[in-house]
Design a protein around this motif. Sequence first.
Motif, mmCIF file in Angstrom:
data_model
loop_
_atom_site.group_PDB
_atom_site.id
_atom_site.type_symbol
_atom_site.label_atom_id
_atom_site.label_comp_id
_atom_site.label_asym_id
_atom_site.label_seq_id
_atom_site.Cartn_x
_atom_site.Cartn_y
_atom_site.Cartn_z
ATOM 1 N N LYS A 259 -58.661 110.566 9.705
ATOM 2 C CA LYS A 259 -58.058 110.603 8.369
ATOM 3 C C LYS A 259 -58.375 111.911 7.645
ATOM 4 C CE LYS A 259 -57.683 105.628 7.624
ATOM 5 N NZ LYS A 259 -58.001 104.478 6.739
ATOM 6 N N ALA A 260 -59.530 112.494 7.930
ATOM 7 C CA ALA A 260 -59.888 113.776 7.307
ATOM 8 C C ALA A 260 -58.961 114.890 7.797
ATOM 9 C CB ALA A 260 -61.341 114.110 7.623
ATOM 10 N N ILE A 261 -58.655 114.872 9.095
ATOM 11 C CA ILE A 261 -57.743 115.879 9.652
ATOM 12 C C ILE A 261 -56.339 115.690 9.088
ATOM 13 C CG2 ILE A 261 -56.598 116.639 11.775
ATOM 14 C CD1 ILE A 261 -59.243 116.081 13.238
ATOM 15 N N LYS A 262 -55.888 114.448 9.010
ATOM 16 C CA LYS A 262 -54.572 114.164 8.430
ATOM 17 C C LYS A 262 -54.499 114.651 6.982
ATOM 18 C CE LYS A 262 -52.155 112.014 11.647
ATOM 19 N NZ LYS A 262 -50.863 112.542 12.109
ATOM 20 N N ALA A 263 -55.584 114.423 6.232
ATOM 21 C CA ALA A 263 -55.622 114.856 4.832
ATOM 22 C C ALA A 263 -55.609 116.383 4.748
ATOM 23 C CB ALA A 263 -56.872 114.297 4.149
ATOM 24 N N ALA A 264 -56.292 117.024 5.673
ATOM 25 C CA ALA A 264 -56.337 118.482 5.669
ATOM 26 C C ALA A 264 -54.958 119.068 5.948
ATOM 27 C CB ALA A 264 -57.346 118.971 6.710
ATOM 28 N N ILE A 265 -54.250 118.486 6.912
ATOM 29 C CA ILE A 265 -52.899 118.952 7.232
ATOM 30 C C ILE A 265 -51.984 118.767 6.026
ATOM 31 C CG2 ILE A 265 -50.864 118.566 8.673
ATOM 32 C CD1 ILE A 265 -52.787 117.657 10.902
ATOM 33 N N ALA A 266 -52.057 117.607 5.426
ATOM 34 C CA ALA A 266 -51.189 117.304 4.294
ATOM 35 C C ALA A 266 -51.478 118.194 3.091
ATOM 36 C CB ALA A 266 -51.355 115.827 3.899
ATOM 37 N N ASP A 267 -52.710 118.628 2.954
ATOM 38 C CA ASP A 267 -53.101 119.418 1.784
ATOM 39 C C ASP A 267 -52.659 120.871 1.896
ATOM 40 O OD1 ASP A 267 -54.566 119.242 -0.778
ATOM 41 O OD2 ASP A 267 -55.849 120.765 0.148
ATOM 42 N N LEU A 268 -52.322 121.320 3.111
ATOM 43 C CA LEU A 268 -51.846 122.696 3.274
ATOM 44 C C LEU A 268 -50.472 122.862 2.630
ATOM 45 C CD1 LEU A 268 -52.724 123.407 7.011
ATOM 46 C CD2 LEU A 268 -53.721 124.584 5.038
ATOM 47 N N HIS A 269 -50.238 124.033 2.058
ATOM 48 C CA HIS A 269 -48.891 124.317 1.560
ATOM 49 C C HIS A 269 -47.951 124.421 2.750
ATOM 50 C CE1 HIS A 269 -45.552 126.693 -0.140
ATOM 51 N NE2 HIS A 269 -45.894 126.091 -1.286
ATOM 52 N N GLU A 270 -46.691 124.090 2.553
ATOM 53 C CA GLU A 270 -45.742 124.046 3.663
ATOM 54 C C GLU A 270 -45.613 125.389 4.387
ATOM 55 O OE1 GLU A 270 -41.809 123.154 2.361
ATOM 56 O OE2 GLU A 270 -41.833 124.577 0.698
ATOM 57 N N ASP A 271 -45.864 126.511 3.689
ATOM 58 C CA ASP A 271 -45.782 127.814 4.333
ATOM 59 C C ASP A 271 -46.800 127.944 5.459
ATOM 60 O OD1 ASP A 271 -43.807 128.484 2.572
ATOM 61 O OD2 ASP A 271 -45.094 129.670 1.248
ATOM 62 N N TYR A 272 -47.941 127.287 5.288
ATOM 63 C CA TYR A 272 -48.999 127.326 6.296
ATOM 64 C C TYR A 272 -48.949 126.114 7.231
ATOM 65 C CZ TYR A 272 -50.612 130.461 2.614
ATOM 66 O OH TYR A 272 -50.685 131.431 1.651
ATOM 67 N N ILE A 362 -60.843 136.497 7.391
ATOM 68 C CA ILE A 362 -59.954 135.367 7.106
ATOM 69 C C ILE A 362 -59.070 135.848 5.963
ATOM 70 C CG2 ILE A 362 -59.842 132.959 6.366
ATOM 71 C CD1 ILE A 362 -62.724 132.703 7.580
ATOM 72 N N LYS A 363 -57.872 136.278 6.309
ATOM 73 C CA LYS A 363 -57.040 137.030 5.358
ATOM 74 C C LYS A 363 -56.656 136.204 4.136
ATOM 75 C CE LYS A 363 -54.330 138.264 8.811
ATOM 76 N NZ LYS A 363 -53.280 138.903 9.640
ATOM 77 N N LEU A 364 -56.437 134.906 4.336
ATOM 78 C CA LEU A 364 -56.156 134.005 3.213
ATOM 79 C C LEU A 364 -56.892 132.681 3.431
ATOM 80 C CD1 LEU A 364 -52.327 134.469 2.496
ATOM 81 C CD2 LEU A 364 -54.216 135.010 0.949
ATOM 82 N N LYS A 365 -57.845 132.408 2.567
ATOM 83 C CA LYS A 365 -58.572 131.135 2.670
ATOM 84 C C LYS A 365 -57.647 129.955 2.429
ATOM 85 C CE LYS A 365 -61.493 132.566 -0.392
ATOM 86 N NZ LYS A 365 -62.610 132.598 -1.374
ATOM 87 N N SER A 366 -56.626 130.181 1.610
ATOM 88 C CA SER A 366 -55.702 129.087 1.275
ATOM 89 C C SER A 366 -54.854 128.658 2.461
ATOM 90 C CB SER A 366 -54.794 129.504 0.114
ATOM 91 O OG SER A 366 -54.224 130.778 0.345
ATOM 92 N N ALA A 367 -54.884 129.422 3.565
ATOM 93 C CA ALA A 367 -54.120 129.051 4.756
ATOM 94 C C ALA A 367 -54.895 128.068 5.632
ATOM 95 C CB ALA A 367 -53.781 130.299 5.564
ATOM 96 N N PHE A 368 -56.111 127.687 5.204
ATOM 97 C CA PHE A 368 -56.961 126.826 6.023
ATOM 98 C C PHE A 368 -57.544 125.664 5.210
ATOM 99 C CE2 PHE A 368 -57.086 131.064 7.877
ATOM 100 C CZ PHE A 368 -56.853 130.789 9.218
ATOM 101 N N ARG A 369 -57.928 124.645 5.951
ATOM 102 C CA ARG A 369 -58.693 123.514 5.417
ATOM 103 C C ARG A 369 -59.743 123.122 6.446
ATOM 104 N NH1 ARG A 369 -55.990 125.058 1.893
ATOM 105 N NH2 ARG A 369 -54.742 123.895 0.368
#
Length: 377
Positions: A259-272, A362-369
Amino acid sequence: MKTLYELKQNLATVGQQLKKVEEELAAKAIDPNATMEDIQALQKSRDDLKMRFDVIKEQHDALEAEQKAKFQAKNGINSVEDPKEKVIKAKAELIRAVMQGKPVPDDVRAALGDRNTTGGEKFLPKTVSTDILVEPFVKNPLREIAIITQITNLEIPKLSFTLDDDDFINDTETAKELKATGDVVTFGRHKFKVFAGISETVLNGSDSNLVSYVESALQSGVAAKEKKVAFATTPKTGEEHMSFYATGIIEKTGENLYKAIKAAIADLHEDYRENAKIVMRYQDYSDIIEVLANGNATLYAAQPEQVLGKPVVFCDSAVYPVVGDFSYSHFNYDLNALYDRDKDVKTGIEQFVVTAWFDHQIKLKSAFRIAKVAPEV
């Protein structure tokens, strides 16, 4: 014209005569009964033999150098026509020269794409440096999905494209990050050494075996260093920015890792999210399958992407799953890698040493969870 063998024989004969006369002269010099005429006669004989010895030696050395040059031309790097075989032979010659403390021949450097016009004898030739540091291989799973370059003083934009205003950035998290940290990434130079232990048997073995052994050892060391800094939970001072776990990437939790991985995927912006992948330990994935399957063998045969919704890359160094677009994970090596040799006094094994400089940005931290199991309350 005399042969090299005949010159060697003559040199040995005259050398023995010269040695004998020098010994007699030394004895006469301390003999109180010896006359000056005796001593002067021996001095003249010594000088005559010394002159003869020098003339023969000059002829010998010139002929030996000529024959050696012919032999090297016949059996050297340039005698190999196959380009791949020439590079392997040149790499082997470079390694042997370094291990023997000898200068690397110019024809070896030329075959490896380095004319050495700068006089930097300790700089690793381009071909060798690239093969060790940049060429893809499977021992570091991140290399399959991250960016690897070899450019000195590299600066690149964090986003691959821009528009005439900032409104096109739909992800507010990315917009805030760019505003806080700027839109350009500047790579630094962090030194590390890799050692390849070479036994005498390997060093004197075939060119292909020597090159394969050394490159494999060095590549493994480079891969280990890359994984170590990228997944360090307690990075060294100055290397904090290289670690996914120490740069302030958002963590998403769940009651279990699935569930943590699913939440991480869902929390990413669609561009990433579109290009997202999951880097995690195989053991963690096995535990997820065991829980989800609940005795159903069908799930064990499913591909990880079918189970988790995104491609999975297994890496035992990823103590917490990292989810994101890994094109924003960038390793860069400085062009100037150095080579040297060392000796392990405990084992007696000689070491071929490569010193290199690299950086992981890590060029953009927002591209990861980062996915973690929520602590029990």
